[in-house]
Design a protein around this motif. Structure first.
Motif, PDB file in Angstrom:
ATOM      1  N   TYR A  35       0.868  -1.185   0.000  1.00  0.00           N
ATOM      2  CA  TYR A  35       0.000   0.000   0.000  1.00  0.00           C
ATOM      3  C   TYR A  35       0.899   1.227   0.000  1.00  0.00           C
ATOM      4  O   TYR A  35       1.393   1.647   1.054  1.00  0.00           O
ATOM      5  N   ASP A 108      -5.378  -0.810  -7.863  1.00  0.00           N
ATOM      6  CA  ASP A 108      -5.717   0.508  -7.331  1.00  0.00           C
ATOM      7  C   ASP A 108      -7.228   0.702  -7.479  1.00  0.00           C
ATOM      8  O   ASP A 108      -7.933  -0.137  -8.044  1.00  0.00           O
ATOM      9  N   TYR A 109      -7.721   1.816  -6.970  1.00  0.00           N
ATOM     10  CA  TYR A 109      -9.179   2.003  -6.928  1.00  0.00           C
ATOM     11  C   TYR A 109      -9.794   1.973  -8.325  1.00  0.00           C
ATOM     12  O   TYR A 109     -10.794   1.279  -8.563  1.00  0.00           O
ATOM     13  N   LEU A 153     -10.037  -2.368   1.016  1.00  0.00           N
ATOM     14  CA  LEU A 153      -9.243  -1.211   0.636  1.00  0.00           C
ATOM     15  C   LEU A 153      -8.347  -1.521  -0.558  1.00  0.00           C
ATOM     16  O   LEU A 153      -7.563  -2.477  -0.529  1.00  0.00           O
ATOM     17  N   TYR A 157      -5.181   3.318  -1.518  1.00  0.00           N
ATOM     18  CA  TYR A 157      -6.025   3.970  -0.519  1.00  0.00           C
ATOM     19  C   TYR A 157      -5.269   5.116   0.148  1.00  0.00           C
ATOM     20  O   TYR A 157      -4.099   4.995   0.475  1.00  0.00           O
ATOM     21  N   ASN A 169     -13.114   5.830  -1.238  1.00  0.00           N
ATOM     22  CA  ASN A 169     -12.534   5.103  -2.370  1.00  0.00           C
ATOM     23  C   ASN A 169     -12.162   3.688  -1.944  1.00  0.00           C
ATOM     24  O   ASN A 169     -10.989   3.328  -1.794  1.00  0.00           O
ATOM     25  N   CYS A 170     -13.176   2.904  -1.697  1.00  0.00           N
ATOM     26  CA  CYS A 170     -13.009   1.525  -1.254  1.00  0.00           C
ATOM     27  C   CYS A 170     -14.236   0.746  -1.715  1.00  0.00           C
ATOM     28  O   CYS A 170     -15.079   1.279  -2.450  1.00  0.00           O
ATOM     29  N   ALA A 209     -18.338   2.973   1.479  1.00  0.00           N
ATOM     30  CA  ALA A 209     -17.701   2.915   0.169  1.00  0.00           C
ATOM     31  C   ALA A 209     -18.610   3.457  -0.925  1.00  0.00           C
ATOM     32  O   ALA A 209     -19.835   3.373  -0.850  1.00  0.00           O
TER      33      ALA A 209
END
Length: 711
Positions: A35, A108-109, A153, A157, A169-170, A209
């Motif tokens: 992360y 990633d998101y 996550l 994050y 953003n999860c 989320a």
């Protein structure tokens, strides 16, 4: 044929013969160890909220992917499509390069959102291909909880490039589960290898989320089976240990799927996986000389899902002869080699039971019973039981009160403290209570911002009309941030044992086995007639009977009692949980092919009528009953019902959804925090009053409030 990498599309693997709409297994596998913007990463956010790097989540996900590619077997169900997303640590990255595993995307998101869209779009939509298919979702990485909603996550994050942290953003595990239970694909399986402990930055915003999963078509057929296994229980953490290759959950699951969970027929169903993984994790924890415990959390709807078939004799657990070694625990789990337990119940009682006992100092336990009201104004007696001032003052100041769910009246003499156990720091306190007798249920409230992190915490408790109900509380007291005073952070409540009441003692033995070892074994051991006796006794104990029926329902064995849940509902009309159980008996019988179960001519309408009686009775008090009601409502939303009845079902659906948003997981029962105040209630940032908490449980919010918050 085996999956092959699709060149030009990172992370996508497909059967070379794959075509759109082809039946089979469709998988999304995600593992996040690195992360970058959390503590220890190359570009950390200004505040990482105590979240750091993980060690084995990417490797665990890769092993699950390899098992799916090479070792998964099920007749006429080939693996035809998979997306793999990994964020490996430096060590894992080097290992992947050495072994040639380089075809994966980055989780990633934005890429995870795209992966979810691709995966949910790829699964077949039309029968017969949809009914002959299965979705599989695996995630290993950081997870947190926002009230009752577990969230997962992504690797980026708290990316500081967005300025203020984008906490939303999860990805919501509840949203995933809802998609699963409403999607027409025949079978769904999710394995969630992540913590679920409360994450106050999200909870205090009354937020969760962003949505990522599509809305399923209305009135689509329900799947045959939808099963989820989380690596730990609500509001709890999973652990990991340096120097071990896989997470505890990952190792236990892979052992189970490789034959450890087989009972002799070379077919491993979901409940067998649960029964293997639940005790195995704690045996692995014990092997590294730690007093921690980690309890998996299963949920399933529909038929029992056959997870895999074995191609040959079952394999022994990995590393069965390895020597245990000590390690320092951090959040998220890693496994160690240990011999497979010869007795599930014995090993679990040894591992998890010892972990629970180790939290308390036996020399500090106080066992003399005292009425709650007697502690008011008596700091000496409060301190004698609860220790430090920050743990005792709330009792001495009279800020712990019991309110009737019927009218909110304070029940001055309806609760006593039987015993208190704690650690030396008064950071974890276990309180054995006797609550009642009282006919209407009660709300136990811990009040005051100086003592409680969220201004107040309350737990809704069932009561019996003729005798006390034994309740076991666990209080967690700590500072929320450096420099702040310790305050009550977490409240959990379970139905406890009672040496003077055989019904509750019997139930305690079953529920302890169900929660710490094998739910199915506990349900098989349960004597339905003995569970019924709790309600038929001269001094009736409907709470014990209800808990016993819920245990059978969780294990898929409620059919053992036939239509007796209807008797329970009729005997105790003030008990909303009983209505949920009768509705579940009808649903179970319908699923078994009985068009007129128990002589009911219109079972769907009966089920809807019974369930929507909650609009008048109030919400169920057992957390399991509320989860069942949530599932039943979604089932009925797809059913053909008269317009007026369908409207009542929709109203109940929204009420339950709002309740799940504002309550916390807290053992067997519902915990309600004073803050944050949900936006749909209005009132700004003030804490919810006791009266408002009572109203949330007793009456659905106004129709305009529900409608205004449905989006």
């Amino acid at each position: 044929m085996a999956l092959e990498a699709v060149i030009g599309t990172p992370g996508l693997w497909r059967d070379p013969q794959w075509q759109a709409g082809m039946p089979g297994v469709y998988a999304l596998i995600v593992g996040v160890s690195a992360y970058p913007h959390l503590e220890g990463g190359p570009a950390p956010a200004q505040d990482s909220y105590g979240l750091g790097q993980l060690l084995s989540s990417a490797r665990t996900a890769a092993r699950i992917f390899n098992w799916l590619r090479t070792d998964f077997h099920y007749q006429d169900l080939p693996v035809v499509w998979s997306l793999l997303l990994l964020s490996p640590s430096a060590e894992e990255d080097a290992e992947f390069r050495t072994t040639g595993l380089t075809h994966y995307d980055h989780p990633d998101y934005a890429r995870m959102r795209l992966a979810i869209q691709r995966w949910t779009s790829a699964v077949p939509k039309q029968a017969p291909a949809s009914t002959r298919s299965r979705s599989v979702f695996f995630f290993s990485g950081h997870g947190v909880g926002a009230n009752r909603t577990p969230v997962l996550l992504p690797a980026d994050y708290l990316d500081p490039q967005f300025g203020d942290p984008q906490l939303e953003n999860c990805f919501s595990a509840r949203e995933l589960q809802r998609w699963m239970t409403e999607n027409p694909v025949g079978e769904h399986l999710a394995l969630l290898d992540a913590c679920r402990n409360e994450f106050s930055p999200l909870a205090e915003k009354a937020s969760s989320a962003h949505g990522a999963f599509p809305v399923n078509p209305p009135n689509a057929p329900a799947p045959r089976a939808a099963a989820t296994l989380a690596s730990t229980s609500p509001n709890m953490v999973a652990y990991q240990f340096p120097g071990q290759p896989l997470t505890l959950f990952g190792q236990a699951v892979l052992e189970a799927l490789s034959g450890g969970a087989d009972t002799g027929n070379l077919r491993i169903d979901f409940r067998e996986v649960v029964d293997y993984v639940r005790p195995r994790i704690n045996v692995l924890l014990k092997a590294v000389n730690t007093a921690l415990d980690q309890t998996v959390w299963p949920s399933s709807e529909g038929d029992d899902l056959i997870v895999t078939e074995l191609a040959g004799p079952p394999l022994a657990p990995h590393g069965a002869t390895a020597t245990p070694r000590a390690a320092t625990a951090t959040h998220r789990g890693r496994s160690v080699s240990a011999q497979r337990p010869t007795s599930v119940a014995a090993d679990l009682a040894s591992a998890a039971g010892a972990a629970v006992d180790a939290r308390f100092d036996a020399s500090l336990q106080v066992d003399d019973e005292v009425p709650l009201a007697a502690l008011r104004g008596d700091f000496h007696q409060s301190c004698r039981r609860f220790g430090h001032e920050y743990a005792s003052m709330i009792w001495a100041d009279g800020r712990v009160r019991l309110h009737s769910l019927a009218d909110g009246a304070v029940l001055e003499q309806a609760v006593s403290i039987r015993s208190v156990a704690r650690d030396a720091a008064s950071s974890i306190i276990q309180v054995a209570l006797a609550v009642g007798p009282h006919p209407h249920g009660a709300l136990l409230v811990f009040d005051g911002a100086e003592n409680v992190q969220r201004t107040r915490l309350a737990v809704a408790l069932p009561t019996d009309g003729d005798s006390p109900v034994p309740i076991r509380l666990t209080l967690t007291i700590a500072a929320a941030a450096p420099g702040e005073p310790p305050r009550l952070q977490k409240l959990q409540a379970w139905l406890g044992p009672d040496q003077g009441n055989p019904h509750y003692d019997y139930l305690w033995s079953l529920t302890r086995e169900a929660e710490l070892a094998s739910l199915r074994n506990a349900a098989r051991r349960a004597d339905p007639e003995r569970l019924k006796d709790a309600a038929r006794d001269k001094l009736r104990h409907p709470t014990a009977a209800t808990a016993g029926m819920l245990l059978l329902a969780r294990a898929g064995m409620l059919a053992q009692v036939g239509d007796w849940t209807r008797n329970l509902m009729q005997l105790f009309p003030a008990l909303p949980d009983a209505a949920v159980l009768w509705a579940e008996s009808l649903r179970t019988a319908l699923a078994g092919g009985d068009d007129k179960p128990f002589g009911v001519d219109a079972p769907l309408q009966e089920m809807a009528s019974v369930l929507t009686s909650l609009l008048d009775r109030g919400l169920p008090l057992f957390a399991d009953a509320l989860e069942l009601a949530d599932s039943q409502v979604r089932y009925l939303r797809r059913a053909p019902l008269p317009e007026a009845l369908a409207a009542r079902v929709a109203r109940l659906d929204l009420w339950i959804e709002r309740t799940l948003e504002v309550t916390l997981p807290g053992g067997h029962f519902l915990v309600l925090p004073g803050q944050p105040r949900p936006a749909w209630l209005g009132g700004g940032n003030t804490a919810l009053s006791v009266e408002e908490l009572l109203t949330l449980l007793r009456r659905p919010p106004a129709t305009e409030d529900l409608a205004g918050s449905a989006g």
